[in-house]
Scaffold this active site. Structure first.
Site, PDB file in Angstrom:
ATOM      1  N   ARG A 226     -28.519 -28.838  24.958  1.00 42.23           N
ATOM      2  CA  ARG A 226     -28.763 -29.312  26.315  1.00 42.23           C
ATOM      3  C   ARG A 226     -27.419 -29.583  26.980  1.00 42.23           C
ATOM      4  NH1 ARG A 226     -32.971 -27.240  26.323  1.00 42.23           N
ATOM      5  NH2 ARG A 226     -35.024 -28.117  26.607  1.00 42.23           N
ATOM      6  N   HIS A 274     -29.570 -19.949  30.027  1.00 39.62           N
ATOM      7  CA  HIS A 274     -30.661 -20.598  29.271  1.00 39.62           C
ATOM      8  C   HIS A 274     -31.609 -19.546  28.683  1.00 39.62           C
ATOM      9  CE1 HIS A 274     -32.991 -24.601  28.826  1.00 39.62           C
ATOM     10  NE2 HIS A 274     -33.313 -23.768  27.844  1.00 39.62           N
TER      11      HIS A 274
HETATM   12  P1  NDP Z   1     -35.724 -31.178  16.416  1.00 38.53           P
HETATM   13  O1  NDP Z   1     -36.363 -32.338  17.056  1.00 38.53           O
HETATM   14  O2  NDP Z   1     -36.450 -30.430  15.343  1.00 38.53           O
HETATM   15  O3  NDP Z   1     -34.302 -31.583  15.815  1.00 38.53           O
HETATM   16  C1  NDP Z   1     -33.424 -32.429  16.474  1.00 38.53           C
HETATM   17  C2  NDP Z   1     -32.294 -32.769  15.521  1.00 38.53           C
HETATM   18  O4  NDP Z   1     -31.363 -33.584  16.222  1.00 38.53           O
HETATM   19  C3  NDP Z   1     -32.764 -33.559  14.307  1.00 38.53           C
HETATM   20  O5  NDP Z   1     -32.062 -33.164  13.165  1.00 38.53           O
HETATM   21  C4  NDP Z   1     -32.410 -34.999  14.689  1.00 38.53           C
HETATM   22  O6  NDP Z   1     -32.143 -35.848  13.599  1.00 38.53           O
HETATM   23  C5  NDP Z   1     -31.138 -34.773  15.455  1.00 38.53           C
HETATM   24  N1  NDP Z   1     -30.858 -35.914  16.332  1.00 38.53           N
HETATM   25  C6  NDP Z   1     -31.585 -36.390  17.364  1.00 38.53           C
HETATM   26  N2  NDP Z   1     -31.014 -37.471  17.898  1.00 38.53           N
HETATM   27  C7  NDP Z   1     -29.891 -37.691  17.181  1.00 38.53           C
HETATM   28  C8  NDP Z   1     -28.881 -38.661  17.231  1.00 38.53           C
HETATM   29  N3  NDP Z   1     -28.885 -39.656  18.144  1.00 38.53           N
HETATM   30  N4  NDP Z   1     -27.888 -38.590  16.333  1.00 38.53           N
HETATM   31  C9  NDP Z   1     -27.869 -37.621  15.400  1.00 38.53           C
HETATM   32  N5  NDP Z   1     -28.796 -36.659  15.289  1.00 38.53           N
HETATM   33  C10 NDP Z   1     -29.803 -36.697  16.173  1.00 38.53           C
HETATM   34  O7  NDP Z   1     -35.341 -30.165  17.606  1.00 38.53           O
HETATM   35  P2  NDP Z   1     -35.159 -28.579  17.542  1.00 38.53           P
HETATM   36  O8  NDP Z   1     -34.228 -28.248  16.439  1.00 38.53           O
HETATM   37  O9  NDP Z   1     -36.476 -27.898  17.586  1.00 38.53           O
HETATM   38  O10 NDP Z   1     -34.478 -28.314  18.968  1.00 38.53           O
HETATM   39  C11 NDP Z   1     -33.229 -28.909  19.294  1.00 38.53           C
HETATM   40  C12 NDP Z   1     -32.966 -28.752  20.780  1.00 38.53           C
HETATM   41  O11 NDP Z   1     -32.688 -27.387  21.101  1.00 38.53           O
HETATM   42  C13 NDP Z   1     -34.161 -29.074  21.692  1.00 38.53           C
HETATM   43  O12 NDP Z   1     -34.325 -30.464  21.868  1.00 38.53           O
HETATM   44  C14 NDP Z   1     -33.750 -28.374  22.970  1.00 38.53           C
HETATM   45  O13 NDP Z   1     -32.989 -29.276  23.740  1.00 38.53           O
HETATM   46  C15 NDP Z   1     -32.881 -27.226  22.487  1.00 38.53           C
HETATM   47  N6  NDP Z   1     -33.480 -25.912  22.737  1.00 38.53           N
HETATM   48  C16 NDP Z   1     -32.788 -24.992  23.497  1.00 38.53           C
HETATM   49  C17 NDP Z   1     -33.303 -23.734  23.734  1.00 38.53           C
HETATM   50  C18 NDP Z   1     -32.528 -22.733  24.505  1.00 38.53           C
HETATM   51  O14 NDP Z   1     -33.019 -21.643  24.781  1.00 38.53           O
HETATM   52  N7  NDP Z   1     -31.299 -23.026  24.866  1.00 38.53           N
HETATM   53  C19 NDP Z   1     -34.609 -23.327  23.194  1.00 38.53           C
HETATM   54  C20 NDP Z   1     -35.256 -24.362  22.414  1.00 38.53           C
HETATM   55  C21 NDP Z   1     -34.697 -25.597  22.198  1.00 38.53           C
HETATM   56  P3  NDP Z   1     -33.294 -36.261  12.539  1.00 38.53           P
HETATM   57  O15 NDP Z   1     -33.582 -34.962  11.793  1.00 38.53           O
HETATM   58  O16 NDP Z   1     -32.659 -37.284  11.708  1.00 38.53           O
HETATM   59  O17 NDP Z   1     -34.475 -36.710  13.341  1.00 38.53           O
END
Ligand code: NDP
Length: 311
Positions: A226, A274
């Site tokens: 993001r 995007h």
């Molecule tokens: P998930 O919810 O599966 O994973 C998010 C990860 O981020 C988890 O490992 C989580 O930790 C970690 N995380 C969240 N908050 C924190 C924090 N404060 N500190 C450290 N680690 C943190 O999401 P996805 O992998 O499915 O997707 C990730 C992002 O990719 C989406 O939210 C979206 O913004 C983006 N995206 C972009 C696309 C594009 O085309 N550009 C398409 C699809 C998604 P934990 O495992 O410990 O919970």
């Protein structure tokens, strides 16, 4: 019993989703009445995207769950009328697309492909043989569905991969770190940094000038997560100072990225609009059908969003 399912994503997506959803419901044994309009009080499930027509969930009094077609939910969880359980999209098609985008852009920088594309001028320039992947440390911030898959793909190509998440993970082949101290270690010396965190209050501006400074010399940043993860001014300053080598950005604070934005003209920034990946109707429909099957069987939904954590 017939289950009433409202498709409330952007209307132009109906043509892409109608057949895959009907097929997936039939395969899951769901007697579904799938439509783009219903009286709100008759709806059992809502298939949703934030750019669709629906913003007030309060009349949907019978709705058991809102099933998002999007993986990122920062634009949904702030809607105070949405009190039903909400599942985000975790889709193998979306995951494969992200793995391909991340792998392609990682290899572009790892192999310095641009030097050869832009250097077709009859001058033989020997000298720069790229290191092997084993000598190019890569760090992935976020080890969720997408970060984990990308980390594993890069590991399989031989890159030493470090991953960082909120809670400690154990993933074979990936050095997994967590917490504030873990972030400093994860960034230190990384030559390619991949941002796959969700946008939450805790991740806003997570990449500051101080954190960019921890990366290896002329590191490359890939951001398909993001836009708000990055302090834009700090990124440009680090690129201008030669501290960072390149940034490839797929997501932005404002989308579409305005034509006058400095990112477009910057020689060390590549903008992609995007398109890193998107939800794929066939595989996503299977996920939606499985969640509705679970709801009807009284089983817990998959991929529920934790509103307190924001993802
Ligand atoms: P998930 O919810 O599966 O994973 C998010 C990860 O981020 C988890 O490992 C989580 O930790 C970690 N995380 C969240 N908050 C924190 C924090 N404060 N500190 C450290 N680690 C943190 O999401 P996805 O992998 O499915 O997707 C990730 C992002 O990719 C989406 O939210 C979206 O913004 C983006 N995206 C972009 C696309 C594009 O085309 N550009 C398409 C699809 C998604 P934990 O495992 O410990 O919970």
């Amino acid at each position: 019993m017939t289950v009433n399912i409202l498709f409330a994503a952007k209307p132009d997506r109906w043509a892409d989703y109608e057949t895959p959803l009907r097929t997936a419901f039939a395969r899951a044994g769901i007697d579904a009445d799938l439509r783009t309009d219903f009286a709100p009080e008759e709806v059992d499930y809502i298939i949703y995207a934030p750019n669709g027509p629906l913003s007030d969930f309060s009349p949907y009094t019978r709705c058991k769950a809102v099933l998002s077609l999007w993986a990122g939910v920062e634009g949904i969880i702030t809607n105070t009328t949405l009190t039903q359980p909400m599942a985000r999209m975790v889709d193998t098609g979306l995951e494969r697309g992200m793995v391909e985008w991340v792998t392609g852009h990682t290899l572009r920088h790892h192999l310095s492909i641009d030097q050869h594309i832009h250097g077709q001028d009859g001058i033989w320039r020997p000298g720069h043989v790229p290191p092997l992947a084993a000598d190019r440390p890569v760090t992935v911030l976020g080890l969720g569905a997408l970060g984990r898959a990308c980390g594993l793909a890069l590991t399989s190509l031989g890159f030493p991969v470090t991953g960082w998440s909120r809670t400690q993970k154990s993933i074979p082949g990936i050095r997994c770190l967590a917490g504030d101290a873990g972030l400093t270690s994860a960034l230190s010396g990384a030559e390619i940094l991949i941002l796959l965190l969700p946008r939450t209050p805790a991740t806003d501006n997570i990449m500051t000038a101080e954190r960019f400074a921890l990366l290896g010399a002329e590191a490359c940043v890939l951001n398909p997560g993001r836009g708000a993860l990055i302090d834009d001014a700090a990124l440009i300053a680090a690129l201008d100072a030669g501290q960072l080598g390149h940034a490839t950005l797929d997501v932005f604070r404002v989308e579409p990225l305005p034509p006058a934005h400095a990112f477009w003209a910057h020689p060390k920034i590549t903008v992609t609009p995007h398109i890193a990946s998107e939800t794929r109707p066939d595989t996503a429909s299977t996920v939606i059908a499985e969640n509705i099957r679970r709801g009807e069987a009284g089983q817990p939904f998959l991929h529920l969003v934790n509103r307190a954590q924001g993802y």
